[in-house]
Design a protein around this motif. Sequence first.
Motif, short mmCIF file in Angstrom:
data_model
loop_
_atom_site.label_atom_id
_atom_site.label_comp_id
_atom_site.label_asym_id
_atom_site.label_seq_id
_atom_site.Cartn_x
_atom_site.Cartn_y
_atom_site.Cartn_z
N LEU A 277 0.81 -1.22 0.00
CA LEU A 277 0.00 0.00 0.00
C LEU A 277 0.84 1.27 0.00
N GLY A 278 2.15 1.11 0.07
CA GLY A 278 3.01 2.27 0.12
C GLY A 278 3.27 2.76 1.53
N LEU A 279 2.98 1.94 2.50
CA LEU A 279 3.21 2.29 3.90
C LEU A 279 4.43 1.54 4.42
N SER A 280 4.99 2.05 5.53
CA SER A 280 6.20 1.45 6.10
C SER A 280 5.86 0.79 7.43
N PRO A 281 6.24 -0.50 7.64
CA PRO A 281 5.99 -1.17 8.92
C PRO A 281 7.03 -0.76 9.96
N GLY A 282 6.57 -0.56 11.17
CA GLY A 282 7.47 -0.29 12.30
C GLY A 282 7.16 -1.28 13.42
N THR A 283 8.09 -1.48 14.36
CA THR A 283 7.92 -2.46 15.43
C THR A 283 7.81 -1.76 16.77
N GLY A 284 6.76 -2.09 17.51
CA GLY A 284 6.57 -1.55 18.85
C GLY A 284 6.74 -2.62 19.91
N ASP A 285 6.53 -2.25 21.16
CA ASP A 285 6.64 -3.20 22.26
C ASP A 285 5.53 -4.25 22.16
N GLY A 286 5.86 -5.48 22.64
CA GLY A 286 4.85 -6.51 22.65
C GLY A 286 3.73 -6.18 23.63
N VAL A 287 2.58 -6.80 23.40
CA VAL A 287 1.42 -6.58 24.28
C VAL A 287 0.83 -7.92 24.68
#
Length: 380
Positions: A277-287
């Motif tokens: 889609l032209g978006l960039s994935p980022g990684t956050g803290d687990g939940v």
Amino acid sequence: EPQQPHDDQSPAPEHTPPRSRPLTNRGGAATLIWGVLLVILVIGVAVAGWWVTSGRYGEIPQVLGQDVSGARAAVEAAGFTATVSEVYSDDEPEETVTGTDPDAGERALRGDDVAVLVSQGRPTVPTPGATDNLSAYQAKLSDRTLTWTVGESVYSDDVSSGIVAEVTPRAGQAVDTGTEVTVKVSKGAKPVKVPDVSGMSERQARRAIESAGLEVGDVERRFDEDVDGGDAIGTDVDAGSEIPGSSPVTLILSNAITVPDLEGMSADEAAAELRDLGLSPGTGDGVSDTSVSRGDIADQEPSAGTRVDPSESTTVTLRESTMVRVPFVIGRSVDSATKALEDEGLKVTVDGRQDGRVITQSPGPTSRAAVGDTVTVRTL
């Protein structure tokens, strides 16, 4: 005494002086030459006077009834330079010689141009050109001996404002010389209302604009948080405004990207969909989310359904679940059960014999627990 003269002597004759000739330096030949010159001078003066007063003028011949070449020859034979000029005539057929300019019988300087007038027949109403304004078209009418009157301006979808749109009699019709032609100038296309296309798909918006009698000109894309990407935000002219028909309007489309729902996907699957889609994935803290298995996406920011501006930040932060599904270990040996639970990141407490078999476990099978949580097994 004085001596007397003799009687026989006669008186002496008187002396007469000779007659003098008139003084002159001309002989007979010189006189003749001067006489001839005088005669020539008199003749020259007379000829010059004749030439100045009438000799250099000629009479224009009558050429009616002749063909064009014959008429030209007659004019040139009279001492003039013949030209051909086409004129309109209500009575004379085309290619007929109708006379001369100046007229036959008039006198003119020899060598002057004399036009042989050739009929073009009756004039036709000229066709207005694509750039003919009123003055340009009036000049065309004058060239054909026609006059004009200016009628009320009219709307036209095909003719630009200020250009001649209609004439009466119709263009191309043969008329008599001097006929009056009514000329109507275009006011441009008739005004139409600009439709409201906001929220429509691009295809629907184009159809609405064209149905209103307008044209889609440029297409502009901009961000609008309330309109899905590819759908219409509106036009560069406010909806409901009146503008000339056939005018081009700019269609404005949304370039927004809607964030998809990624919950429950694996991290790899979610990242791939975002990139498509032209978006960039980022990684956050687990939940900790008991509804999603460990390693799958349990949360995202921005949330699903949010529209983002592709010209600004396009990062979507993904948060993986830290919860694991507790494996089924009832009936296993303590060692086998311990290994299965620890493989999922869980701790194990044994209640009973170490060499026995598991008869119960807590949390129970298929429930979810956080990595590092303790599972108690009872043995028999």
